[in-house]
Design a protein around this motif. Structure first.
Motif, PDB file in Angstrom:
ATOM      1  N   SER A  38       0.859  -1.184   0.000  1.00  0.00           N
ATOM      2  CA  SER A  38       0.000   0.000   0.000  1.00  0.00           C
ATOM      3  C   SER A  38       0.897   1.235   0.000  1.00  0.00           C
ATOM      4  O   SER A  38       1.810   1.332   0.828  1.00  0.00           O
ATOM      5  CB  SER A  38      -0.875  -0.016   1.264  1.00  0.00           C
ATOM      6  OG  SER A  38      -1.241   1.280   1.643  1.00  0.00           O
ATOM      7  N   ASN A  40       0.037   4.054   1.015  1.00  0.00           N
ATOM      8  CA  ASN A  40      -0.170   4.720   2.310  1.00  0.00           C
ATOM      9  C   ASN A  40       0.741   4.113   3.371  1.00  0.00           C
ATOM     10  O   ASN A  40       1.336   4.832   4.183  1.00  0.00           O
ATOM     11  CB  ASN A  40      -1.624   4.586   2.763  1.00  0.00           C
ATOM     12  CG  ASN A  40      -2.469   5.775   2.354  1.00  0.00           C
ATOM     13  OD1 ASN A  40      -2.177   6.425   1.355  1.00  0.00           O
ATOM     14  ND2 ASN A  40      -3.514   6.048   3.110  1.00  0.00           N
ATOM     15  N   ARG A  66      -5.482  -0.260   0.219  1.00  0.00           N
ATOM     16  CA  ARG A  66      -6.462  -0.118   1.296  1.00  0.00           C
ATOM     17  C   ARG A  66      -7.554   0.882   0.949  1.00  0.00           C
ATOM     18  O   ARG A  66      -7.292   1.946   0.394  1.00  0.00           O
ATOM     19  CB  ARG A  66      -5.759   0.402   2.573  1.00  0.00           C
ATOM     20  CG  ARG A  66      -4.481  -0.326   2.928  1.00  0.00           C
ATOM     21  CD  ARG A  66      -4.204  -0.250   4.410  1.00  0.00           C
ATOM     22  NE  ARG A  66      -3.415   0.888   4.832  1.00  0.00           N
ATOM     23  CZ  ARG A  66      -2.161   0.788   5.309  1.00  0.00           C
ATOM     24  NH1 ARG A  66      -1.556  -0.383   5.373  1.00  0.00           N
ATOM     25  NH2 ARG A  66      -1.541   1.863   5.734  1.00  0.00           N
ATOM     26  N   ARG A  71     -11.566  -1.908   4.132  1.00  0.00           N
ATOM     27  CA  ARG A  71     -11.870  -2.443   2.794  1.00  0.00           C
ATOM     28  C   ARG A  71     -10.620  -2.388   1.910  1.00  0.00           C
ATOM     29  O   ARG A  71      -9.631  -1.775   2.252  1.00  0.00           O
ATOM     30  CB  ARG A  71     -13.018  -1.652   2.174  1.00  0.00           C
ATOM     31  CG  ARG A  71     -14.322  -1.886   2.942  1.00  0.00           C
ATOM     32  CD  ARG A  71     -15.472  -1.186   2.271  1.00  0.00           C
ATOM     33  NE  ARG A  71     -15.365   0.241   2.437  1.00  0.00           N
ATOM     34  CZ  ARG A  71     -16.296   1.001   3.019  1.00  0.00           C
ATOM     35  NH1 ARG A  71     -17.385   0.474   3.500  1.00  0.00           N
ATOM     36  NH2 ARG A  71     -16.123   2.297   3.115  1.00  0.00           N
ATOM     37  N   GLY A  72     -10.715  -3.027   0.738  1.00  0.00           N
ATOM     38  CA  GLY A  72      -9.561  -3.076  -0.155  1.00  0.00           C
ATOM     39  C   GLY A  72      -9.705  -2.120  -1.321  1.00  0.00           C
ATOM     40  O   GLY A  72     -10.775  -1.550  -1.546  1.00  0.00           O
ATOM     41  N   TRP A  73      -8.594  -1.907  -2.057  1.00  0.00           N
ATOM     42  CA  TRP A  73      -8.615  -1.073  -3.259  1.00  0.00           C
ATOM     43  C   TRP A  73      -7.982  -1.841  -4.410  1.00  0.00           C
ATOM     44  O   TRP A  73      -6.806  -2.224  -4.344  1.00  0.00           O
ATOM     45  CB  TRP A  73      -7.871   0.244  -3.028  1.00  0.00           C
ATOM     46  CG  TRP A  73      -8.074   1.208  -4.169  1.00  0.00           C
ATOM     47  CD1 TRP A  73      -7.164   1.551  -5.130  1.00  0.00           C
ATOM     48  CD2 TRP A  73      -9.273   1.921  -4.483  1.00  0.00           C
ATOM     49  NE1 TRP A  73      -7.729   2.421  -6.026  1.00  0.00           N
ATOM     50  CE2 TRP A  73      -9.037   2.661  -5.645  1.00  0.00           C
ATOM     51  CE3 TRP A  73     -10.538   1.984  -3.890  1.00  0.00           C
ATOM     52  CZ2 TRP A  73     -10.008   3.472  -6.230  1.00  0.00           C
ATOM     53  CZ3 TRP A  73     -11.510   2.792  -4.479  1.00  0.00           C
ATOM     54  CH2 TRP A  73     -11.238   3.537  -5.624  1.00  0.00           C
ATOM     55  N   SER A  84       0.377   8.543  -2.569  1.00  0.00           N
ATOM     56  CA  SER A  84       0.227   9.031  -1.188  1.00  0.00           C
ATOM     57  C   SER A  84       1.171  10.192  -0.955  1.00  0.00           C
ATOM     58  O   SER A  84       2.328  10.153  -1.371  1.00  0.00           O
ATOM     59  CB  SER A  84       0.563   7.913  -0.190  1.00  0.00           C
ATOM     60  OG  SER A  84      -0.289   6.804  -0.399  1.00  0.00           O
ATOM     61  N   ILE A 159      -4.538   8.590  -2.510  1.00  0.00           N
ATOM     62  CA  ILE A 159      -5.561   8.743  -3.553  1.00  0.00           C
ATOM     63  C   ILE A 159      -5.399   7.641  -4.593  1.00  0.00           C
ATOM     64  O   ILE A 159      -4.291   7.381  -5.071  1.00  0.00           O
ATOM     65  CB  ILE A 159      -5.452  10.127  -4.224  1.00  0.00           C
ATOM     66  CG1 ILE A 159      -5.683  11.195  -3.160  1.00  0.00           C
ATOM     67  CG2 ILE A 159      -6.458  10.257  -5.380  1.00  0.00           C
ATOM     68  CD1 ILE A 159      -5.833  12.577  -3.638  1.00  0.00           C
ATOM     69  N   LEU A 174     -16.820  -5.249  -9.185  1.00  0.00           N
ATOM     70  CA  LEU A 174     -16.666  -3.802  -9.373  1.00  0.00           C
ATOM     71  C   LEU A 174     -17.193  -3.307 -10.714  1.00  0.00           C
ATOM     72  O   LEU A 174     -17.373  -2.104 -10.902  1.00  0.00           O
ATOM     73  CB  LEU A 174     -15.182  -3.409  -9.278  1.00  0.00           C
ATOM     74  CG  LEU A 174     -14.525  -3.508  -7.906  1.00  0.00           C
ATOM     75  CD1 LEU A 174     -13.052  -3.106  -8.010  1.00  0.00           C
ATOM     76  CD2 LEU A 174     -15.223  -2.614  -6.895  1.00  0.00           C
TER      77      LEU A 174
HETATM   78  C1  BT5 Z   1     -11.792   4.489  -0.704  1.00  0.00           C
HETATM   79  O1  BT5 Z   1     -12.223   3.607   0.249  1.00  0.00           O
HETATM   80  O2  BT5 Z   1     -12.457   4.872  -1.635  1.00  0.00           O
HETATM   81  C2  BT5 Z   1     -10.355   4.929  -0.523  1.00  0.00           C
HETATM   82  C3  BT5 Z   1      -9.453   4.334  -1.566  1.00  0.00           C
HETATM   83  C4  BT5 Z   1      -8.046   4.843  -1.426  1.00  0.00           C
HETATM   84  C5  BT5 Z   1      -7.097   4.090  -2.294  1.00  0.00           C
HETATM   85  C6  BT5 Z   1      -5.730   4.721  -2.302  1.00  0.00           C
HETATM   86  S1  BT5 Z   1      -4.680   4.030  -3.517  1.00  0.00           S
HETATM   87  C7  BT5 Z   1      -3.336   4.865  -2.862  1.00  0.00           C
HETATM   88  C8  BT5 Z   1      -3.469   4.803  -1.352  1.00  0.00           C
HETATM   89  N1  BT5 Z   1      -2.849   3.609  -0.815  1.00  0.00           N
HETATM   90  C9  BT5 Z   1      -3.768   2.763  -0.305  1.00  0.00           C
HETATM   91  O3  BT5 Z   1      -3.516   1.648   0.190  1.00  0.00           O
HETATM   92  N2  BT5 Z   1      -5.002   3.321  -0.405  1.00  0.00           N
HETATM   93  C10 BT5 Z   1      -4.945   4.635  -0.996  1.00  0.00           C
HETATM   94  P1  BT5 Z   1     -13.738   3.139   0.431  1.00  0.00           P
HETATM   95  O4  BT5 Z   1     -14.661   4.315   0.417  1.00  0.00           O
HETATM   96  O5  BT5 Z   1     -13.719   2.274   1.629  1.00  0.00           O
HETATM   97  O6  BT5 Z   1     -14.030   2.294  -0.872  1.00  0.00           O
HETATM   98  C11 BT5 Z   1     -13.603   0.968  -0.981  1.00  0.00           C
HETATM   99  C12 BT5 Z   1     -14.636   0.235  -1.805  1.00  0.00           C
HETATM  100  O7  BT5 Z   1     -14.587   0.736  -3.163  1.00  0.00           O
HETATM  101  C13 BT5 Z   1     -14.361  -1.265  -1.917  1.00  0.00           C
HETATM  102  O8  BT5 Z   1     -14.997  -1.967  -0.891  1.00  0.00           O
HETATM  103  C14 BT5 Z   1     -14.953  -1.599  -3.292  1.00  0.00           C
HETATM  104  O9  BT5 Z   1     -16.360  -1.751  -3.218  1.00  0.00           O
HETATM  105  C15 BT5 Z   1     -14.710  -0.317  -4.076  1.00  0.00           C
HETATM  106  N3  BT5 Z   1     -13.455  -0.382  -4.848  1.00  0.00           N
HETATM  107  C16 BT5 Z   1     -12.321  -1.079  -4.595  1.00  0.00           C
HETATM  108  N4  BT5 Z   1     -11.380  -0.824  -5.512  1.00  0.00           N
HETATM  109  C17 BT5 Z   1     -11.955   0.038  -6.388  1.00  0.00           C
HETATM  110  C18 BT5 Z   1     -11.497   0.677  -7.559  1.00  0.00           C
HETATM  111  N5  BT5 Z   1     -10.269   0.519  -8.035  1.00  0.00           N
HETATM  112  N6  BT5 Z   1     -12.356   1.505  -8.183  1.00  0.00           N
HETATM  113  C19 BT5 Z   1     -13.602   1.721  -7.739  1.00  0.00           C
HETATM  114  N7  BT5 Z   1     -14.088   1.151  -6.634  1.00  0.00           N
HETATM  115  C20 BT5 Z   1     -13.267   0.315  -5.967  1.00  0.00           C
END
Ligand code: BT5
Length: 283
Positions: A38, A40, A66, A71-73, A84, A159, A174
């Motif tokens: 990650s 972050n 993250r 949740r995951g990304w 980040s 982001i 997704l």
């Molecule tokens: C977010 O969480 O929207 C925050 C995402 C932040 C990601 C960045 S990447 C750089 C930095 N390093 C990290 O490790 N993280 C940050 P949340 O509102 O909890 O949304 C997560 C939910 O969005 C998941 O449970 C999925 O349903 C959905 N999701 C996951 N990956 C996705 C994607 N690539 N595009 C759209 N939706 C996604």
């Protein structure tokens, strides 16, 4: 700046980012990683080691990206932005908690503006910090902080933006919820140019938040926020669920929701102040 029309995405390189960068501090120290769990996590480690304000970590791929609330990304290699930024400049202690709650909101505004800079189209926002095109999620913001007596509070603003992932390449869960810039515009976007724009807009908004405070930034957030005025379903951090109408924002960036029925009794002021929780836009 025009989007690239290459058949395969232009590589993300530190040289190309620097060539397009107009910031004072953000991205002047740039760690471009092939892969990391990650960005972050990597940035928090660098921050603990003393990395300076504006240091940026960006990765081609995350193996454990993250989201909020555990949740995951989804972070495939070579297609999107995972980045980040380390923030070390914080306001005086009496304004700290208000500042902390506004950093994610103004960061989402900055991400939307950067997309507009590069593609000409302005995304909207879902409270607190989802970046949307129509109903679909283009990106998200995850802020994490650490504090110690010696180095004070450090915030990492993470982001994720879906840039060049084609709609059919999203995983099943997704595909109907997410979108990317290439899906929306039909054109591949140069991630180095987009990253430079993102860092520029982040630095601008974060400086403004420190200098003038949230009251002056609230109108821009409200103008971009598709949640206000809508019927919403809220899941509170404790798991409680209710429906209502998103009415307005509190001075601390909380979402004020007027419950649909007497599900929560009669809240003071007629609304529930949601500080942490999940929002679904209804209708
Ligand atoms: C977010 O969480 O929207 C925050 C995402 C932040 C990601 C960045 S990447 C750089 C930095 N390093 C990290 O490790 N993280 C940050 P949340 O509102 O909890 O949304 C997560 C939910 O969005 C998941 O449970 C999925 O349903 C959905 N999701 C996951 N990956 C996705 C994607 N690539 N595009 C759209 N939706 C996604």
């Amino acid at each position: 700046m025009p989007a690239s029309t290459h058949l395969s995405p232009a590589p993300l390189t530190a040289e190309a980012v620097r060539g397009a960068l107009w910031t004072k501090a953000y991205g002047r120290t740039l760690h471009l990683l092939e892969e990391t769990p990650s960005t972050n996590g990597a940035a928090l480690t660098l921050a603990q080691e003393g990395a300076e304000d504006g240091t940026v970590v960006v990765a081609e791929r995350q193996t454990a990206g993250r989201g909020r609330l555990g949740r995951g990304w989804y972070s495939p290699r070579g297609e999107n932005l995972y980045c980040s930024v380390i923030l070390r400049r914080t306001p005086a202690s009496e304004r700290l908690s208000e500042w902390l709650s506004w950093v994610p909101l103004v960061s989402a505004v900055a991400a939307a503006r950067a997309v507009q800079d590069v593609t000409g189209s302005l995304p909207s926002l879902k409270w607190p910090n989802d970046i949307l095109v129509g109903p679909r999620k283009l990106g998200g913001v995850l802020c994490e902080s650490s504090s110690s007596r010696t180095s004070g509070t450090v915030v990492v603003v993470g982001i994720g933006l879906n840039v060049n992932t084609r709609q059919e390449a999203f995983p099943d869960d997704l595909r109907d919820l997410a979108t990317s810039l290439v899906s929306e515009t039909g054109r591949l976007v140069d991630r180095s140019v987009l990253l430079a724009a993102l860092l520029g807009r982040l630095e601008e908004r974060h400086e403004a938040l420190l200098a003038v405070g949230p009251a002056q930034l609230m109108p821009e957030y409200k103008a971009l926020c598709a949640t206000l005025g809508r019927a919403v379903r809220i899941t509170l951090a404790g798991g409680e669920i209710f429906q209502g109408r998103a009415d307005s924002l509190g001075t601390d960036g909380s979402l004020r929701v007027v419950p649909e029925s007497a599900q929560l009794g009669k809240p003071a002021g007629g609304f529930v102040e949601v500080r942490a929780g999940d929002v679904v836009h209804l209708r």
